[in-house]
Structures are given as C-alpha cells and as structure tokens.
Design a protein around this motif. Sequence first.
Motif, short mmCIF file in Angstrom:
data_model
loop_
_atom_site.label_atom_id
_atom_site.label_comp_id
_atom_site.label_asym_id
_atom_site.label_seq_id
_atom_site.Cartn_x
_atom_site.Cartn_y
_atom_site.Cartn_z
N HIS A 174 -6.43 -4.91 8.04
CA HIS A 174 -5.39 -4.58 7.07
C HIS A 174 -5.46 -5.43 5.80
N SER A 184 -9.15 4.46 8.32
CA SER A 184 -8.22 5.31 7.58
C SER A 184 -8.90 6.18 6.54
N GLU A 186 -9.14 5.52 3.59
CA GLU A 186 -8.49 5.34 2.28
C GLU A 186 -8.40 3.84 1.99
N LYS A 188 -6.11 0.78 0.32
CA LYS A 188 -4.68 0.50 0.23
C LYS A 188 -4.43 -0.79 -0.50
#
Lengths: 313, 208
Positions: A174, A184, A186, A188
């Motif tokens: 993350h 994911s 994508e 972020k």
Amino acid sequence: MKVFLSILLFLSCFTFATRTMAQYYDDPKNHDCLKCHSQQTYSFHNDMMDTEQKRLMNPYLIIDTIQLRNGVHHNFDCTDCHSYEYTTYPHTATLKLEPLSTCLDCHGGDESYAKYEFEKVQEEFQKSIHYKVYGDNFTCAKCHNQHYYAPAARNSSSVVEIVEYSNKMCLSCHNDMKRFSLVSGETKPTVVAIHDWLPNQELHFQHVRCIECHTVVVDSLMVSHNILSKENALRRCAECHSANSMLKASLYKYQNLQERAEDGSVLGMLSNENYVIGSHQIPALKILSLIIFFAALAGIIIHLTFRIIIKKK
Amino acid sequence: MSSENKIYFYPLWLRIWHGINALGIILLIITGISMNSGFEKSFISFKLIITVHNYAGVIVTLNYLVYLFGNLFTSNKKFYIVKPKNFLKRPMKQAYYYAWGMFHGMQAPYPLSEKRKFNPLQKYTYIAVMYLVVPMVIVSGIGLMFPELIFNKIYNISGVLITAVTHSAMGFFISIFLLIHLYIASIGKSPVDNFRSIINGWHHITKK
C-alpha cells in the motif's frame, strides 16, 4: 565387523541428527541457492560462450539471510518447498510454472497447528476485500513472506515492535506503487495522503496497527483477516478514545482546540460540542455520589415526615 | 400582619443575582447529569445539552462576579462574618435545633434580625459553597473550556481527567446543596413563605 558397523550406524545417526539440527542457512556463501540468491551479483560459467560471467541479481529474488534464519521456517531447506531442479543453473523456464505449496497445504487440518487456526483465518480472509478483488491469486504470501515469517504478535512484548511488523505487511504494497499495481491494476495516492484527516498521523502509525481500523474484529482470532474495503474502514475516533480515559482526555483536548481553530469567536467557543465525563468515569466515585445523594434525600424525607406529624398534632 | 414583623432582607440586586443563579444552576445540574449519564438519546439532542451547559456555565460565572462585587461593595458582606467565639458550638446548636429542638417546642436559637440574616449553620454552608465549591467549579469549568490551560499530566494521571472529575464532583456537591437548600427554605412561617421572600425581598421574622 559387527562393532565397526555399530560405530558406523552410530556415526551416521549422529551426523543425520546434527544435519537436521543445523541451520541450512548458516553459511550462505556455500549454500547451493544462497551463494547467488543472497548476493547483489552472481557468477557462473557460460557454457555456450565458455566464459566466466558476473551478473546483477534481480533485486526481488535476493533473500535476506538474517531474516530467513529468524523466520519460523528456517529449518526447511529451499528445495523442501521449491523444486529440486532449481539446483541446476540456468534454471529451466518451466520451473516458473510449478505450483508452490500454500500455507494450508502444510498447516491445514493439523492438530499441532490447531491453535493458529489456519482454517478460520482462511475463512475470514475469503470475506476480505483482498480475496474479492484478486481471488486465489491473493495468496497468504502476499502479506506473510514465508521466508521471513515470524509470529511477532505472539512473541513480542513491545507494542511498537508488533505494530511495526504488522504495518510493514500492509505498507509493503500500500505504500509501494509497483507492488500495489500488481493486485489492483491502478495507482493510488500514498498512504500518508489518504490518512490526511487523521490527527498525529505519525504517532498513530507507530502505535496503531492498520488492521485495527481496517478489519472486522473476530474475538476468536488473534489477528483479524477480514480486511475491509476502504469505505467500511472505521473512522470513529471514539472507538479507541473513549474506553480508556487517558486516550479520551487527549482526544478531548485535540477536538476542543481544533474546533476553536475553526471558529474562534465567543459564540463558536460556546457551541463547542466536546464534552468529557467527570467523576462517573470512576466507578467508586459514582457509587459514593449515589450514596451521598440518597442519604441526603432520606434525611429530608424523614425530617419532612416528622414535620407533618408534629403539625397534625 | 403588621409590617414590623417584616424586614427588607434581600435588595433588588441580590434577588436578581439569586434568580439568575438559581435558574442557571438548575440548568447546569440537569445538563451536567445528562452528560455524565451516558444517555445519548433524550428528548433534547445531546449536542444541545452541551451547548446549554456551556452557555449556562458562562452566565453563572459572570453572575458570580455580581455576587462577589455585591458583597465587596455593599453592606451585605457583614452577614458573612464568622465569629471565632464558639466557632463549632454555634452551628451545632442550630443543627440540634433542626434535628431535635424544632419538634420539641424549642425556639430557634438564632432568630433572624436586621443584624443576622443567616443562622450560623447556614452562614458556614454559604461560605463553603460560595467561596470554595463554586469557585472550584468555575475554575475547572474554564479549564475544560480551554483545555490548553490544563497540565498534561499530574503524576501520570491525565490533567483533563482530574479537571473533569473535580468539575463534576463540585457540581455534585452543589446539587446536594441545592436539594437541602430548597428543603430548609420550606421551614418557614409557611412552607412557601421563604420562597416568596426571595422574590419580593421581604422576610417575616418572629419577634419575641
């Protein structure tokens, strides 16, 4: 001869015993795999060109031997899990396609691991956002590195250490766009920006595990594995800052000052909606106050009764 | 009823102060108990309860200054002077009168007059409440409104917690005072006579 055989048998047992007791990874430089996979560079003889070559190791394939030796799986050799064919170099291309053991392949249904509740973990995990988004491709290893895994929450007595270990698992993806995009697809904003609303962010990150707000807590499990989608994450400060009066007090101070910073006028100050419970926080004082109250009330009632009686006479 | 039996005990400023104080404190007690009780759902919203408590607190605090200056600059202060002679015996005698004497035909030991507005027990209680408990509740209340003024920790206990406990404990004593105050006020010529006095200013006294 018989004596010789007995000695030989004894010696072979002894060497076998020392072999199992020994660390496979005590001497990485002489380990078949680690002599390359623990180094930044590796050398080999190029048969085709008949030359000695030195190349850079893919950083994702470098093993940290210190963490490896401290991990719970340190008494397994590489080839206990990976194919024995890896002992030849160049490794065959098809080896990449071989299925690796999952945690439950070894730990599932085993009495000796019952206390770790692997099945329950699996069940909870399958409700999580990780499983919903990525399915079976989201293996345990995405968070728990089998090479280095150490049960920090069970063994460590330092909250900061447990929190750091736990949060590192989350942050490894993350807070790392490359790894995050693996699951994911994508990119972020970073964790820091997302948690902008959180006061004293750094302190919170050091002392609170991500899973504290981002999972559904199951009492029977030591560590909850049902990671929620971000919409369902807790944002209620009072969840933590009310049970413990110390935490509550710091929140009171923070909120009060924060609200005053937004509206510093007298009216704004008076409309400040923060409150803190006083003596009722302390059970003994609560009981004492009730005793005093009822004693006073009883005194009044008795006195009043006598006054009425006397008046009637 | 001749006017000689009446004394103009409570000047207008004092009656206004007392009225504001009474309403303010009743509001503070009700809202204070609501906040401590933990019932977040009641007929008025919890947020409103807090706001009312804040406003009433500020009004009672400002009003306290009226009381303080009123007693400083008017002759009202003389009623609060404590005589060192028989310091404990005097309130004890009054307490004995309330608990026993008044039921056995005893005359009030300290009848009220122009010189004596409070009996000794009453005087001591008022001094304790008005010059100790109320200031403490005001100071701790200001602390809670401006928490940056509070010490972070006192011997490892959160300063906010200590202030909050002091505030509600003192508030509690004021509630108990109010309860007894209202009850004793009913011991007069008639149960409502003293309540009438604090509104119109005239107090009935019994002349020997």
